[in-house]
Design a protein around this motif. Sequence first.
Motif, PDB file in Angstrom:
ATOM      1  N   ASP A  59       0.902   6.607  14.247  1.00 23.08           N
ATOM      2  CA  ASP A  59       1.185   7.851  13.514  1.00 23.08           C
ATOM      3  C   ASP A  59       1.994   8.813  14.384  1.00 23.08           C
ATOM      4  OD1 ASP A  59       0.010   7.256  11.058  1.00 23.08           O
ATOM      5  OD2 ASP A  59      -1.947   8.082  11.603  1.00 23.08           O
TER       6      ASP A  59
ATOM      7  N   VAL B   9       5.615   7.577  14.764  1.00 21.12           N
ATOM      8  CA  VAL B   9       6.413   7.946  13.577  1.00 21.12           C
ATOM      9  C   VAL B   9       6.880   9.394  13.706  1.00 21.12           C
ATOM     10  CG1 VAL B   9       6.308   8.327  11.075  1.00 21.12           C
ATOM     11  CG2 VAL B   9       5.277   6.278  12.057  1.00 21.12           C
TER      12      VAL B   9
ATOM     13  N   ALA C 200       6.088   3.210  10.715  1.00 23.35           N
ATOM     14  CA  ALA C 200       5.304   3.715   9.580  1.00 23.35           C
ATOM     15  C   ALA C 200       4.593   2.570   8.853  1.00 23.35           C
ATOM     16  CB  ALA C 200       6.199   4.483   8.612  1.00 23.35           C
ATOM     17  N   ARG C 201       5.254   1.422   8.764  1.00 27.34           N
ATOM     18  CA  ARG C 201       4.581   0.242   8.182  1.00 27.34           C
ATOM     19  C   ARG C 201       3.372  -0.134   9.029  1.00 27.34           C
ATOM     20  NH1 ARG C 201       7.775  -2.902   4.455  1.00 27.34           N
ATOM     21  NH2 ARG C 201       9.900  -2.088   4.257  1.00 27.34           N
ATOM     22  N   HIS C 202       3.544  -0.126  10.347  1.00 27.88           N
ATOM     23  CA  HIS C 202       2.428  -0.422  11.250  1.00 27.88           C
ATOM     24  C   HIS C 202       1.271   0.555  11.008  1.00 27.88           C
ATOM     25  CE1 HIS C 202       5.359  -2.171  14.544  1.00 27.88           C
ATOM     26  NE2 HIS C 202       5.303  -2.923  13.457  1.00 27.88           N
ATOM     27  N   ALA C 203       1.613   1.833  10.978  1.00 25.71           N
ATOM     28  CA  ALA C 203       0.578   2.857  10.806  1.00 25.71           C
ATOM     29  C   ALA C 203      -0.210   2.609   9.527  1.00 25.71           C
ATOM     30  CB  ALA C 203       1.214   4.249  10.784  1.00 25.71           C
ATOM     31  N   SER C 204       0.512   2.291   8.458  1.00 18.43           N
ATOM     32  CA  SER C 204      -0.126   2.022   7.168  1.00 18.43           C
ATOM     33  C   SER C 204      -1.073   0.833   7.289  1.00 18.43           C
ATOM     34  CB  SER C 204       0.959   1.753   6.122  1.00 18.43           C
ATOM     35  OG  SER C 204       0.409   1.340   4.891  1.00 18.43           O
ATOM     36  N   ALA C 205      -0.618  -0.240   7.924  1.00 16.37           N
ATOM     37  CA  ALA C 205      -1.437  -1.456   8.037  1.00 16.37           C
ATOM     38  C   ALA C 205      -2.699  -1.195   8.860  1.00 16.37           C
ATOM     39  CB  ALA C 205      -0.616  -2.584   8.665  1.00 16.37           C
TER      40      ALA C 205
ATOM     41  N   PRO D 271      -3.740   4.744   3.702  1.00 20.41           N
ATOM     42  CA  PRO D 271      -2.523   4.293   4.405  1.00 20.41           C
ATOM     43  C   PRO D 271      -1.597   5.461   4.765  1.00 20.41           C
ATOM     44  CG  PRO D 271      -2.957   2.931   2.465  1.00 20.41           C
ATOM     45  CD  PRO D 271      -3.891   4.100   2.382  1.00 20.41           C
ATOM     46  N   TRP D 272      -1.783   6.603   4.136  1.00 15.44           N
ATOM     47  CA  TRP D 272      -0.964   7.786   4.386  1.00 15.44           C
ATOM     48  C   TRP D 272      -1.843   8.889   4.973  1.00 15.44           C
ATOM     49  CZ3 TRP D 272      -0.060   4.412   0.429  1.00 15.44           C
ATOM     50  CH2 TRP D 272      -0.934   4.459  -0.661  1.00 15.44           C
TER      51      TRP D 272
ATOM     52  N   ARG E 219      -5.285   4.317  -5.111  1.00 11.50           N
ATOM     53  CA  ARG E 219      -4.111   4.276  -4.234  1.00 11.50           C
ATOM     54  C   ARG E 219      -2.808   4.379  -5.039  1.00 11.50           C
ATOM     55  NH1 ARG E 219      -7.373   5.225  -0.660  1.00 11.50           N
ATOM     56  NH2 ARG E 219      -7.974   3.792   1.014  1.00 11.50           N
TER      57      ARG E 219
ATOM     58  N   SER F 193       9.251   7.665   5.729  1.00 18.13           N
ATOM     59  CA  SER F 193       8.091   7.028   6.357  1.00 18.13           C
ATOM     60  C   SER F 193       6.921   6.914   5.381  1.00 18.13           C
ATOM     61  CB  SER F 193       7.679   7.771   7.632  1.00 18.13           C
ATOM     62  OG  SER F 193       7.449   9.131   7.375  1.00 18.13           O
TER      63      SER F 193
ATOM     64  N   ALA G  22       7.626   3.893   3.432  1.00 22.65           N
ATOM     65  CA  ALA G  22       7.294   2.719   4.243  1.00 22.65           C
ATOM     66  C   ALA G  22       5.785   2.475   4.254  1.00 22.65           C
ATOM     67  CB  ALA G  22       7.817   2.889   5.668  1.00 22.65           C
ATOM     68  N   ARG G  23       5.003   3.561   4.260  1.00 20.21           N
ATOM     69  CA  ARG G  23       3.543   3.414   4.175  1.00 20.21           C
ATOM     70  C   ARG G  23       3.162   2.783   2.836  1.00 20.21           C
ATOM     71  NH1 ARG G  23       0.711   6.677   8.024  1.00 20.21           N
ATOM     72  NH2 ARG G  23       2.131   7.975   9.212  1.00 20.21           N
TER      73      ARG G  23
ATOM     74  N   ALA H  14       4.121  -0.980   2.885  1.00 18.21           N
ATOM     75  CA  ALA H  14       3.190  -1.790   3.679  1.00 18.21           C
ATOM     76  C   ALA H  14       1.871  -1.994   2.934  1.00 18.21           C
ATOM     77  CB  ALA H  14       2.948  -1.120   5.029  1.00 18.21           C
ATOM     78  N   TYR H  15       1.419  -0.944   2.251  1.00 17.53           N
ATOM     79  CA  TYR H  15       0.177  -1.075   1.472  1.00 17.53           C
ATOM     80  C   TYR H  15       0.339  -2.098   0.347  1.00 17.53           C
ATOM     81  CZ  TYR H  15      -3.376  -0.150  -2.005  1.00 17.53           C
ATOM     82  OH  TYR H  15      -4.376  -0.322  -2.929  1.00 17.53           O
TER      83      TYR H  15
ATOM     84  N   ASN I 211       0.609  -5.720   1.564  1.00 16.02           N
ATOM     85  CA  ASN I 211      -0.685  -6.291   1.961  1.00 16.02           C
ATOM     86  C   ASN I 211      -1.575  -6.582   0.760  1.00 16.02           C
ATOM     87  OD1 ASN I 211      -0.235  -6.516   4.668  1.00 16.02           O
ATOM     88  ND2 ASN I 211      -1.341  -4.658   5.253  1.00 16.02           N
TER      89      ASN I 211
ATOM     90  N   PHE J 260       2.858  -6.813   5.612  1.00 19.73           N
ATOM     91  CA  PHE J 260       3.278  -5.410   5.603  1.00 19.73           C
ATOM     92  C   PHE J 260       4.631  -5.158   6.246  1.00 19.73           C
ATOM     93  CE2 PHE J 260       2.338  -4.572  10.098  1.00 19.73           C
ATOM     94  CZ  PHE J 260       1.502  -5.644  10.396  1.00 19.73           C
ATOM     95  N   ALA J 261       5.024  -6.031   7.170  1.00 22.03           N
ATOM     96  CA  ALA J 261       6.328  -5.863   7.845  1.00 22.03           C
ATOM     97  C   ALA J 261       6.848  -7.246   8.224  1.00 22.03           C
ATOM     98  CB  ALA J 261       6.171  -4.973   9.076  1.00 22.03           C
TER      99      ALA J 261
END
Lengths: 282, 239
Positions: free
Chosen positions: A165, A168, A196-201, A216-217, B103, B181, B184-185, B188-189, B192, B199-200
């Motif tokens: 986070d 980002v 940001a994809r990483h953070a979400s995962a 995720p956000w 979500r 971003s 992107a969140r 990724a959600y 998955n 997610f990436a």
Amino acid sequence: MNFFNLFDEIETKDPEGYEELNNRRDLLRKFTGKAGKIALTALPFAVGSLFQKAYAGAGPSTTTVLGILNYALTLEYLEQEFYYTGLQEPHLIPTGAEYAVFNTIRTHEKEHVAFLQTTIKSLGGTPVNSPKFDYSAGSGSGNGPLADVFTNYETFLAVAQVLEDTGVRAYKGQAPALVQGGPLLTAALDIHSVEARHASAIRQLRYDRAFATVKPWITLGDPGISSAFNSNYGGEQNTIQAGSQIVDINGFNIDDEAASEAFDEPLSSTRVLALVKPFLAQ
Amino acid sequence: MEQSRLPGPLGRAGQFMVAPASRRKFIRYAGISGLAATVLAGCVKAVSNFKGDGKGPTNSVALPSGDVGILNFAYALEQLEAAFYTIVIADPYENIPSLELSRLTDIRDHEIAHREFFKTVLGTAAIQELSFNFTTVDFSSRDSVLATAKTFEDVGVSAYNGAGSLLVSPTYLGLAGKIVSVEARHAAYLRNLITPGSFADMTVVNGNGLDLDRTPLQVLTLAQPFITETIDGSALPHA
């Protein structure tokens, strides 16, 4: 280049000051000499339009770009080694799907390190060396508040979330200084959205481990961890964008949670470096 | 019975959840969005062309040049996403798990916030409200909805990534950065949800660890099949 010199350089130069004068000749010189021609072939992406932009007088100076790239590289070192260390611990990350998630993330961070190093060299700069890290946040004591980071999976997950986070936010904070930066700016944005994809995962993994408030956000600047990380999220509760209140905007029923989640917020390099400092073994 | 499938009592953007069943069916089968009728606004050209191919008149919407063009490009994409999720939440697919509904409702609200934000920032320079064609989406199917959502989010990320370098204003670049971003969140959600761990994956992140970026024209080509009006991006800035 010494890592702590970088700190000084960033703090005094303030890369967010995009009003800084563009130094056209600086960049121009880089690409007219012999060294420049070699650098061109080494660049991992087309630099042509950056060169043209510089010639036209728009875009960031090489000095600005190199400062930002070395700053980014330092943060990537921090992330890369964190995951590398975690993945080496035999009983930390559950095998299977969760291990695969962190392996994917670690691979990306390693790729970011290599990409940034190559790019910095291509521009005639010197990549900073990796500092030594203390992931307990003990400034080298190894016994900071996160001392169980590699033995307690929940601590590891929490730190991972905070690193992503904050990463980002750090990239986002530098984007305006790279305005009209051509392929360099695009590459920075391409890294930014991967973080940001990483953070979400990672946030999804934390939700699955019964942290029911973690989405995720980012909701209202709540770290969903402990107040120790509040400063990493300070400002994320913002619901006013470019002077417009997003809550109930134009009569649509958008509550304050959704309004804060819909926009991620940047962080200045000064604030990021202050947050990173406890992780540095001096 | 159908009412019982609505999230109760009303979602956060409840004004879109009161469509009667007949209208919802119409939405599902005819693929017309529930958004308001198109409104022509500001300095944007919206012309009615007769193609002469027997298909009747088609509206064309020209995106302006400069930063205002890029912001309108983003506004068009956010309209598309918001319209899509509004339909998804108004009548969710069968047996949607409550967490998924929650979500997806969040995502709908984020996209509405983005859409209305751009509309507000652009003011009289905003393009019209677009109408959409979702005939290729089966809103009763989880697979169809999630696959479409994933595509929209991934394309949205690549659109912002590709358009950033075309902006002249550092302020607008910063604002676009705040939104991308979050997209992107979302991506990724959704990824998955469809395939855990994707997610990436390599379909979006290359060997340098870089996400996809696309030019506005590449993005418009992908988005056009879902938009009733013809979007003309020829005046947009380019590298």
